[in-house]
Scaffold this motif. Structure first.
Motif, PDB file in Angstrom:
ATOM      1  N   TRP A 348       0.831  -1.203   0.000  1.00  0.00           N
ATOM      2  CA  TRP A 348       0.000   0.000   0.000  1.00  0.00           C
ATOM      3  C   TRP A 348       0.868   1.258   0.000  1.00  0.00           C
ATOM      4  O   TRP A 348       0.586   2.216  -0.730  1.00  0.00           O
ATOM      5  CB  TRP A 348      -0.920  -0.011   1.209  1.00  0.00           C
ATOM      6  CG  TRP A 348      -1.686   1.267   1.413  1.00  0.00           C
ATOM      7  CD1 TRP A 348      -1.393   2.282   2.266  1.00  0.00           C
ATOM      8  CD2 TRP A 348      -2.874   1.662   0.721  1.00  0.00           C
ATOM      9  NE1 TRP A 348      -2.320   3.298   2.157  1.00  0.00           N
ATOM     10  CE2 TRP A 348      -3.240   2.934   1.225  1.00  0.00           C
ATOM     11  CE3 TRP A 348      -3.661   1.066  -0.266  1.00  0.00           C
ATOM     12  CZ2 TRP A 348      -4.369   3.619   0.768  1.00  0.00           C
ATOM     13  CZ3 TRP A 348      -4.778   1.754  -0.725  1.00  0.00           C
ATOM     14  CH2 TRP A 348      -5.127   3.012  -0.210  1.00  0.00           C
ATOM     15  N   ASN A 351       2.339   1.558  -3.699  1.00  0.00           N
ATOM     16  CA  ASN A 351       1.476   1.727  -4.868  1.00  0.00           C
ATOM     17  C   ASN A 351       0.002   1.621  -4.483  1.00  0.00           C
ATOM     18  O   ASN A 351      -0.667   0.633  -4.793  1.00  0.00           O
ATOM     19  CB  ASN A 351       1.825   0.672  -5.930  1.00  0.00           C
ATOM     20  CG  ASN A 351       1.143   0.948  -7.257  1.00  0.00           C
ATOM     21  OD1 ASN A 351       0.454   1.955  -7.427  1.00  0.00           O
ATOM     22  ND2 ASN A 351       1.328   0.045  -8.206  1.00  0.00           N
ATOM     23  N   ASP A 353      -2.595   3.164  -5.672  1.00  0.00           N
ATOM     24  CA  ASP A 353      -3.557   3.211  -6.771  1.00  0.00           C
ATOM     25  C   ASP A 353      -3.899   1.824  -7.300  1.00  0.00           C
ATOM     26  O   ASP A 353      -5.061   1.526  -7.613  1.00  0.00           O
ATOM     27  CB  ASP A 353      -3.024   4.082  -7.912  1.00  0.00           C
ATOM     28  CG  ASP A 353      -3.150   5.569  -7.620  1.00  0.00           C
ATOM     29  OD1 ASP A 353      -3.569   5.910  -6.490  1.00  0.00           O
ATOM     30  OD2 ASP A 353      -2.815   6.384  -8.502  1.00  0.00           O
ATOM     31  N   LEU A 356      -6.320   0.299  -4.914  1.00  0.00           N
ATOM     32  CA  LEU A 356      -7.638   0.918  -5.027  1.00  0.00           C
ATOM     33  C   LEU A 356      -8.383   0.397  -6.255  1.00  0.00           C
ATOM     34  O   LEU A 356      -9.583   0.097  -6.179  1.00  0.00           O
ATOM     35  CB  LEU A 356      -7.497   2.442  -5.109  1.00  0.00           C
ATOM     36  CG  LEU A 356      -7.108   3.148  -3.813  1.00  0.00           C
ATOM     37  CD1 LEU A 356      -6.783   4.610  -4.083  1.00  0.00           C
ATOM     38  CD2 LEU A 356      -8.217   3.033  -2.770  1.00  0.00           C
ATOM     39  N   HIS A 357      -7.689   0.270  -7.362  1.00  0.00           N
ATOM     40  CA  HIS A 357      -8.335  -0.255  -8.568  1.00  0.00           C
ATOM     41  C   HIS A 357      -8.845  -1.675  -8.327  1.00  0.00           C
ATOM     42  O   HIS A 357      -9.941  -2.036  -8.797  1.00  0.00           O
ATOM     43  CB  HIS A 357      -7.346  -0.243  -9.734  1.00  0.00           C
ATOM     44  CG  HIS A 357      -7.265   1.082 -10.440  1.00  0.00           C
ATOM     45  ND1 HIS A 357      -8.259   1.558 -11.271  1.00  0.00           N
ATOM     46  CD2 HIS A 357      -6.297   2.046 -10.424  1.00  0.00           C
ATOM     47  CE1 HIS A 357      -7.924   2.745 -11.749  1.00  0.00           C
ATOM     48  NE2 HIS A 357      -6.732   3.074 -11.251  1.00  0.00           N
ATOM     49  N   TYR A 360     -12.019  -1.587  -6.088  1.00  0.00           N
ATOM     50  CA  TYR A 360     -13.183  -1.161  -6.879  1.00  0.00           C
ATOM     51  C   TYR A 360     -13.607  -2.252  -7.869  1.00  0.00           C
ATOM     52  O   TYR A 360     -14.810  -2.454  -8.104  1.00  0.00           O
ATOM     53  CB  TYR A 360     -12.861   0.139  -7.611  1.00  0.00           C
ATOM     54  CG  TYR A 360     -13.126   1.373  -6.777  1.00  0.00           C
ATOM     55  CD1 TYR A 360     -14.231   2.185  -7.038  1.00  0.00           C
ATOM     56  CD2 TYR A 360     -12.297   1.727  -5.721  1.00  0.00           C
ATOM     57  CE1 TYR A 360     -14.490   3.319  -6.281  1.00  0.00           C
ATOM     58  CE2 TYR A 360     -12.540   2.854  -4.951  1.00  0.00           C
ATOM     59  CZ  TYR A 360     -13.642   3.650  -5.229  1.00  0.00           C
ATOM     60  OH  TYR A 360     -13.902   4.768  -4.464  1.00  0.00           O
ATOM     61  N   LEU A 367     -13.863   2.963 -11.139  1.00  0.00           N
ATOM     62  CA  LEU A 367     -12.950   3.945 -10.564  1.00  0.00           C
ATOM     63  C   LEU A 367     -12.414   4.797 -11.713  1.00  0.00           C
ATOM     64  O   LEU A 367     -11.423   4.458 -12.354  1.00  0.00           O
ATOM     65  CB  LEU A 367     -11.803   3.258  -9.812  1.00  0.00           C
ATOM     66  CG  LEU A 367     -10.763   4.180  -9.156  1.00  0.00           C
ATOM     67  CD1 LEU A 367     -11.426   5.181  -8.217  1.00  0.00           C
ATOM     68  CD2 LEU A 367      -9.714   3.368  -8.410  1.00  0.00           C
ATOM     69  N   ASP A 369     -11.128   8.541 -13.562  1.00  0.00           N
ATOM     70  CA  ASP A 369     -10.052   9.474 -13.253  1.00  0.00           C
ATOM     71  C   ASP A 369     -10.502  10.548 -12.265  1.00  0.00           C
ATOM     72  O   ASP A 369      -9.728  10.960 -11.385  1.00  0.00           O
ATOM     73  CB  ASP A 369      -9.535  10.128 -14.534  1.00  0.00           C
ATOM     74  CG  ASP A 369      -8.780   9.153 -15.421  1.00  0.00           C
ATOM     75  OD1 ASP A 369      -8.381   8.086 -14.911  1.00  0.00           O
ATOM     76  OD2 ASP A 369      -8.596   9.454 -16.623  1.00  0.00           O
ATOM     77  N   LEU A 372     -10.603   9.002  -8.815  1.00  0.00           N
ATOM     78  CA  LEU A 372      -9.241   8.765  -8.345  1.00  0.00           C
ATOM     79  C   LEU A 372      -8.590  10.070  -7.913  1.00  0.00           C
ATOM     80  O   LEU A 372      -7.872  10.114  -6.896  1.00  0.00           O
ATOM     81  CB  LEU A 372      -8.423   8.092  -9.438  1.00  0.00           C
ATOM     82  CG  LEU A 372      -7.037   7.561  -9.022  1.00  0.00           C
ATOM     83  CD1 LEU A 372      -7.171   6.528  -7.907  1.00  0.00           C
ATOM     84  CD2 LEU A 372      -6.315   6.954 -10.213  1.00  0.00           C
ATOM     85  N   HIS A 376      -7.040  10.933  -4.289  1.00  0.00           N
ATOM     86  CA  HIS A 376      -5.694  11.487  -4.121  1.00  0.00           C
ATOM     87  C   HIS A 376      -5.727  12.737  -3.245  1.00  0.00           C
ATOM     88  O   HIS A 376      -4.850  12.938  -2.397  1.00  0.00           O
ATOM     89  CB  HIS A 376      -5.097  11.827  -5.487  1.00  0.00           C
ATOM     90  CG  HIS A 376      -4.665  10.639  -6.261  1.00  0.00           C
ATOM     91  ND1 HIS A 376      -4.315  10.697  -7.595  1.00  0.00           N
ATOM     92  CD2 HIS A 376      -4.525   9.322  -5.915  1.00  0.00           C
ATOM     93  CE1 HIS A 376      -3.970   9.502  -8.027  1.00  0.00           C
ATOM     94  NE2 HIS A 376      -4.099   8.648  -7.019  1.00  0.00           N
ATOM     95  N   HIS A 379      -6.172  11.753   0.336  1.00  0.00           N
ATOM     96  CA  HIS A 379      -4.926  11.187   0.864  1.00  0.00           C
ATOM     97  C   HIS A 379      -3.940  12.292   1.225  1.00  0.00           C
ATOM     98  O   HIS A 379      -3.305  12.256   2.285  1.00  0.00           O
ATOM     99  CB  HIS A 379      -4.321  10.247  -0.182  1.00  0.00           C
ATOM    100  CG  HIS A 379      -3.059   9.579   0.268  1.00  0.00           C
ATOM    101  ND1 HIS A 379      -3.037   8.582   1.218  1.00  0.00           N
ATOM    102  CD2 HIS A 379      -1.768   9.772  -0.086  1.00  0.00           C
ATOM    103  CE1 HIS A 379      -1.789   8.181   1.430  1.00  0.00           C
ATOM    104  NE2 HIS A 379      -1.000   8.890   0.639  1.00  0.00           N
TER     105      HIS A 379
END
Length: 423
Positions: A348, A351, A353, A356-357, A360, A367, A369, A372, A376, A379
């Motif tokens: 985590w 990477n 992302d 997260l993908h 989802y 998910l 753009d 996302l 971001h 975060h």
């Protein structure tokens, strides 16, 4: 040390063993010492009835558990006056909110027909990043989550209606409580993200049935621990679902994202209660999680306990983590692989992302753009290292090394590819 942090400041709490209390802390202890509380189920339920004007608690099997919670408070000889006051208010709040849940379900029986559709459920060891992950997913407005101000007052009363002076009285009360906690334990927010708007654990809804491992975080409660671990938790998990149905009825929508570390040791009943869920199980070097838990307990002890003894959390919580993780190892395969993703802390960090993908994808949600970018932004705004962080020192504060803790958890490393984090 100052009471507030500069951006990114690092705090080393050097008075863990002999705390130097602030004036605010001393005043809180003095004020609470003037109060007396009757920790019996009769007194707590009477207070709830009086405060709400309601009387129907629904099924009364919870009273046995409330009695045991009260006994654990009496058994713990080192709870401070502040702890007694906080626990009394908490017990009465849960009983009051249970009355309100039962009342709204009687007035609107269709609530119990509401489907909790494919929730995303996060579970992982305490202090393993579950809070941040929950908040991150909750930034997606397509998902329904449980902010703290709503968790502690799930069914609004007439007094909670918006008015010209206050658009959200429930949030205002939560904010006042948070400000009070922050004044008494100003460094706590750098250990665990907290605010009136932070996304709460769903354990608050199980607590309306007076179960879960919640009380263990506030009371040394081996008697309760043994009772809880030896009794089927289907009922409390059903009450969690009931709470989600009520909240969905009041506000909607019904695609929930929820979390609680306790779920790791209750995977079979979790899966039975929410069979169509997406299960996100986080994993971290137990030493990293335990180090944080022990330090949080010892820091809070200056106001919540009458002594600051590092042996208390060390003796209780290392073993408690062992039980939690061993049950996860035992029961993990009850979760359907197509609905489950294991998230490893070290991956985590490198990477998020990609993870997260995958979450989802498992949940069947697009998910894109724009979403996302929203995640971001969350975060970046909630990165604890930016706001400030606390140094955790196992050897100085607890006279134990990382390797000494880790030797009890080889079973966990054998089952899950967790990287050793703390040296």
């Amino acid at each position: 040390m100052g009471e507030s942090a500069r951006l990114g400041e690092v705090f080393d709490i050097v008075d863990m063993h002999a705390p130097v209390l602030s004036e605010v802390q001393q005043a809180a202890l003095t004020q609470a010492a003037q109060m007396q509380f009757d920790f019996t189920s009769e007194a707590i339920l009477d207070a709830a009835r009086t405060g709400t004007g309601l009387s129907d608690f629904g099924a009364m099997d919870f009273v046995e558990r409330l009695d045991l919670w009260c006994q654990c408070v009496k058994d713990d000889a080192f709870l401070s006056p502040v702890s007694h006051a906080a626990l009394w208010m908490m017990f009465v709040r849960y009983a009051s909110d249970r009355l309100r849940v039962e009342d709204i379900c009687k007035r609107h029986p269709e609530i119990l027909d509401i489907q909790i559709d494919r929730p995303i459920i996060v579970a992982g060891p305490p202090r393993s990043g579950t809070t941040h992950l929950l908040g991150l997913l909750s930034a997606d407005t397509r998902l329904r989550s449980l902010p703290w101000w709503e968790a502690i007052a799930p069914v609004p009363t007439e007094a909670d209606a918006p008015n010209p002076a206050d658009t959200n009285p429930r949030r205002s009360r939560a904010d006042a409580g948070w400000q009070q906690q922050d004044a008494m334990m100003p460094l706590f927010k750098y250990m665990h993200e907290f605010s009136p708007d932070h996304i709460s654990e769903d354990i608050e809804l199980q607590a309306l049935d007076f179960s879960s491992y919640l009380i263990e975080w506030m009371v040394l409660a081996p008697r309760w621990r043994d009772f809880y671990l030896s009794h089927d938790q289907t009922g409390p998990y059903a009450y969690l679902k009931k709470g989600l149905q009520v909240l969905t009825f009041l506000k909607g929508p019904n695609r929930w994202v929820i979390k609680c570390p306790q779920h790791m040791e209750q995977l079979p009943v979790l899966q039975k209660t929410f069979p169509d869920a997406t299960y996100v199980i986080t994993h971290r070097d137990p030493v990293g999680s335990i180090r944080s838990t022990l330090s949080m307990w010892l820091y809070a002890a200056r106001i919540l306990r009458t002594k600051t003894d590092p042996q208390e959390p060390k003796a209780y919580w290392i073993d408690r983590y062992k039980t939690l993780l061993s049950r996860c190892v035992r029961d993990h395969d009850c979760l359907p692989p197509a609905q489950t993703i294991d998230v490893y802390f070290h991956e985590w960090i490198k990477n998020p992302d990609a993870i997260l993908h995958e979450i989802y994808r498992k949940a069947g949600i697009t998910l894109d753009d724009a979403t996302l970018a929203t995640l971001h932004a969350y975060h970046a705004d909630h990165d604890p290292a930016v706001k400030g962080r606390v140094v955790f020192n196992l050897e100085r504060d607890f006279a134990i090394t990382a390797d000494e803790i880790r030797q009890d958890f080889q079973f966990y490393f054998d089952r899950f590819p967790v990287e050793r984090e703390v040296r």
